[in-house]
Design an enzyme around this catalytic site. Sequence first.
Site: not given
Ligand code: XIL
Length: 347
Positions: A150, A259
């Site tokens: 990101e 994701e």
């Molecule tokens: C999220 C997790 O799922 C949560 O439990 C945590 O509180 C915050 O992060 N992008 C990403 C992930 O790359 O690491 C994130 O995961 C969601 C968005």
Amino acid sequence: MIIAAALAAVCVGCSSPAKEQGLKDVYADYFKVGVALKPENMNPAEQALTLREFNSVTCENVMKPGEIHPAADVWNFAKADSIADWCRANGIKMRGHCLCWHNQFAMWMLSDEEGNPVSKEVFYERLREHIHTVVGRYKDVIYCWDVVNEAITDDDVAENPFRQSFLYELCGDEFIAKAFEFAAEADPEAVLFYNDYNSFLPGKRDRIAAMVRDMQARGVKINGIGMQGHCNLEVPTAENLSDAIDTFASIVDHVQVTELDIRVNREFGGQLNFSHEGETVSDSIIALHVAQYERFFRVLREHKEQIDVVTFWNLSDKDSWVGTANYPLLFDTELEKKPAYEAVTKF
Ligand code: XIL
């Protein structure tokens, strides 16, 4: 043994029923199907579901810098080890997530003992040691890493394509090159990913593509682009998804959906943890959810030559980071298959 296995697979109504097929079997000729897990998922029912359905695992949180390395001399390996050891024992390879991100970061790397900001050189020494330690510890079981997460802005009209994070403020875009350099040193075999959300949207897609091309031209080894895939009922469109895969596959050898979840809340951002207490998801919303999963996987199948792995962000709605009421995954809170599971597997 081989004959016995073949017989078991065709045996109808016999004493040892054929093994139930999972997503990983249905997609065996397309791409691997992965899941993000938390240590709490390491119980018999959720381990069995994972083994039935998936053949790649990501740690949802416990390998992030702030979790695994919260202070200079504190390493929390136990939770990450609980998942990695189970994967090792079951022959499942993992995606590593993540080495450098402005959230859940090891903030101690940015300041000295008096709390004053450190130079970027000191920061790089700390980041290098961190990356070498984590990548080295899991290199037998982790086949790829989200090295930088990101780093690109969401703002389509910004002059500067980079997210204005504390990392960027200290280092400019050099932190991206450095993180990839350290990861490549630590495991020359690993596939190294840049990973971001909303990467299907044309503006962000093009900023990501330009950044990766520019880094590669400067000799930085980036050989994967991860499209996070936190979707809703309308976004992405089939066309945007298809175009993003084509764009990224023209730059790197490895493109993954890293994701995936599809929330029923139409708004991104503000209401991330959608929790309309006691509300149930209506049939018409379920139909839209099914349709979006169907569309998404149809496009992925059409791009099977370009896609390596598709990872769901969490195992069931019970665990989803966008909240149970967002109805985001293929398994419900009881770990049962939802209507979208059918849409994804019957084609
Ligand atoms: C999220 C997790 O799922 C949560 O439990 C945590 O509180 C915050 O992060 N992008 C990403 C992930 O790359 O690491 C994130 O995961 C969601 C968005």
